[in-house]
Enzyme design. Structure first.
Site, PDB file in Angstrom:
ATOM      1  N   GLU A  35      -2.468   5.050   2.609  1.00  0.00           N
ATOM      2  CA  GLU A  35      -2.300   3.590   2.395  1.00  0.00           C
ATOM      3  C   GLU A  35      -3.647   2.908   2.052  1.00  0.00           C
ATOM      4  OE1 GLU A  35      -0.808   5.297   5.159  1.00  0.00           O
ATOM      5  OE2 GLU A  35       1.243   4.832   4.642  1.00  0.00           O
ATOM      6  N   ASP A  46       0.920  -1.495  -0.196  1.00  0.00           N
ATOM      7  CA  ASP A  46       0.061   0.121  -0.062  1.00  0.00           C
ATOM      8  C   ASP A  46       0.830   1.096  -0.092  1.00  0.00           C
ATOM      9  OD1 ASP A  46       1.082  -0.085   2.605  1.00  0.00           O
ATOM     10  OD2 ASP A  46      -0.508  -0.628   3.587  1.00  0.00           O
ATOM     11  N   GLU A  61       0.200  -9.075  -1.154  1.00  0.00           N
ATOM     12  CA  GLU A  61      -0.541  -8.380   0.026  1.00  0.00           C
ATOM     13  C   GLU A  61      -1.785  -7.676  -0.452  1.00  0.00           C
ATOM     14  OE1 GLU A  61       0.675  -5.349   3.034  1.00  0.00           O
ATOM     15  OE2 GLU A  61       1.694  -6.925   3.954  1.00  0.00           O
ATOM     16  N   ARG A  78       1.676   8.557   9.055  1.00  0.00           N
ATOM     17  CA  ARG A  78       1.183  10.141   8.656  1.00  0.00           C
ATOM     18  C   ARG A  78       0.032  10.671   9.493  1.00  0.00           C
ATOM     19  NH1 ARG A  78       4.197   9.383   4.190  1.00  0.00           N
ATOM     20  NH2 ARG A  78       4.929  10.999   3.029  1.00  0.00           N
ATOM     21  N   HIS A 127      12.283   5.870  13.119  1.00  0.00           N
ATOM     22  CA  HIS A 127      12.118   5.838  11.628  1.00  0.00           C
ATOM     23  C   HIS A 127      12.792   7.250  11.412  1.00  0.00           C
ATOM     24  CE1 HIS A 127       9.990   6.430   7.713  1.00  0.00           C
ATOM     25  NE2 HIS A 127       9.570   5.504   8.079  1.00  0.00           N
TER      26      HIS A 127
END
Ligand code: UD1
Ligand code: UDP
Length: 383
Positions: free
Chosen positions: A133, A97, A119, A224, A255
């Site tokens: 996503e 995604d 997926e 996000r 991250h």
């Protein structure tokens, strides 16, 4: 001979596509396997390529600091035009995604190249959660010819969208293929374990701290829709927990997105070293991350992939989101949605740390996401 091009660009896609690259490469007389990375992630992608020993045939190298969704979409689309024209693969395989996967699907569609979606069929049905996503995977699903669903539930989602049943193949998630490979290696190779412990030590966390029954909460975050407020309250909750539980270590491999790091500095200060029982470290290589997951007591995360891996290792996962497209482990009871609310995070982590009974209820090992043979099933579709 079929020409198959696998296109991916971020850390999780790479982890989940790497075993598939290897599986295609087992049959050189049947497949010409081409790997094209977009470089939507740079360092975090390269970490994975190194571990799985994958040398891409094409690297679009698109990452820019502070890139937005337009940047990524436009660069991937434009850069793929000539590569696809030149190579004319029989099929393009994308994963999940991300914006890389949706833009790559569109690029293939513009040249009428069939797309295989690995997926496929995960849904929250809320286009803003996770964002972008949920829309990314719905769009990729519309374009795809082959839908490789990890579970029967994701297959059901696609059937409800009128995807033809014969186009959907339930395979399990390729992340379990990757996970089993690492876990097996950790299990039988002492020298390998020592190497991972050394790697972790040089990354800033000494796992020997856990030798005398000290517990570990492993944390990751990057969504996000949690930027700003969500991350601030997550960090405040984590800070409170570190002070409440001096006997527990909190390890947070950060991250690289600056939107993730800013609130950490805001709440914990500019100097993230020597804070006692909280360890902010750089993103870990996949192997050492899995090792740390195995050593952890609780995983606190907003990640998609970790929701699939940690239940397989018997670790309770508290998910800092309000929705999940992976309800299977939720139903099994090893995953719980806690959102980003300060009180909720503090209370749910405390409940697991305080009550052995509650903890035991959540930490049964379940693996609804596959049996380690997903890649075999995907490749056999094309043989
Ligand atoms: C992306 C995906 C998300 C996926 C996540 C996994 C989209 C829109 N988002 O989000 O679905 O869950 O990856 O981690 O496709 N950066 C680096 N080095 C790296 C990686 C990132 O410096 O190796 C920094 C850069 O400043 C970059 C920023 O992070 O601009 C954001 O990267 P981006 O891929 O746009 O978004 P992610 O939040 O990583
Ligand atoms: N991971 C890793 N190093 C880290 C943190 C996570 O290798 O420091 C792995 C993790 O095991 C999982 C994947 O990265 O397989 C998840 O990536 P991420 O959370 O960035 O993306 P998502 O799965 O949410 O799309």
């Amino acid at each position: 001979m079929k020409k198959c091009m696998l296109i991916f660009g971020t850390r999780p896609e790479a982890i989940k596509m790497a075993p598939l690259v290897k599986e295609f490469q087992k049959y050189p007389e049947e497949f010409q396997t081409l790997v094209c990375v977009t470089g939507q992630h740079r360092e975090m992608l390269d970490q994975v390529l190194r571990i799985f020993d994958i040398i891409p045939d094409y690297d679009l190298n698109i990452m820019k600091q502070g890139q937005d969704l337009y940047d990524v979409t436009a660069r991937v689309l434009i850069e793929l035009r000539d590569i696809l024209k030149k190579e004319q693969p029989d099929v393009v395989l994308v994963h999940g995604d991300t914006t890389t996967s949706t833009a790559a699907s569109l690029a293939a569609f513009y040249q009428q190249i069939p797309v295989g979606h690995v997926e496929a069929g995960l849904r929250t049905h809320n286009i803003y959660s996770p964002w972008p996503e949920e829309m990314n995977r719905q769009l990729t699903g519309r374009i795809a010819t082959y839908h490789f669903s990890p579970t029967s539930l994701s297959r059901e989602n696609l059937l409800k969208e009128n995807v033809a049943a014969e186009r959907i193949i339930v395979t399990g998630n390729t992340v379990i293929d990757a996970l089993y490979w690492v876990v097996e290696k950790i299990g039988k190779d002492g020298a390998f374990r020592d190497k991972l412990e050394e790697q972790l030590f040089s990354s800033g966390y000494d796992v020997r701290r856990l030798e005398n029954g000290r517990r570990l909460v492993l944390i990751t975050g990057h969504r996000r829709e949690n930027f700003g407020e969500g991350f601030i309250s997550m960090c405040q909750a984590i800070k409170t927990l570190t002070k409440k539980y001096f006997d527990v270590d909190f390890v947070y491999p950060m991250h690289m997105n600056p939107n993730v790091r800013r609130p950490i500095y805001e709440i914990f200060g500019e100097n993230l070293f020597g804070l006692g029982n909280i360890f902010f470290i750089e993103p870990l290589e996949y192997l050492s991350f899995v090792y740390l997951m195995k050593k952890s007591t609780i995983v606190l995360t907003d990640s998609g992939g970790i929701q699939e891996e940690a239940p397989g290792l018997g670790k309770p996962v508290l998910v800092m989101r309000n929705t999940t497209e992976r309800p299977e482990a939720l139903s099994a009871g090893t995953v719980k949605l806690v959102g980003t609310d300060y009180d909720r995070i503090v209370n749910e982590v405390s409940a697991l740390l305080d009550s052995e009974e509650h903890y035991e209820q959540m930490c049964k090992a379940v693996n609804p996401y596959g049996d380690g043979k997903a890649c075999e099933r995907i490749v056999s579709t094309f043989r």
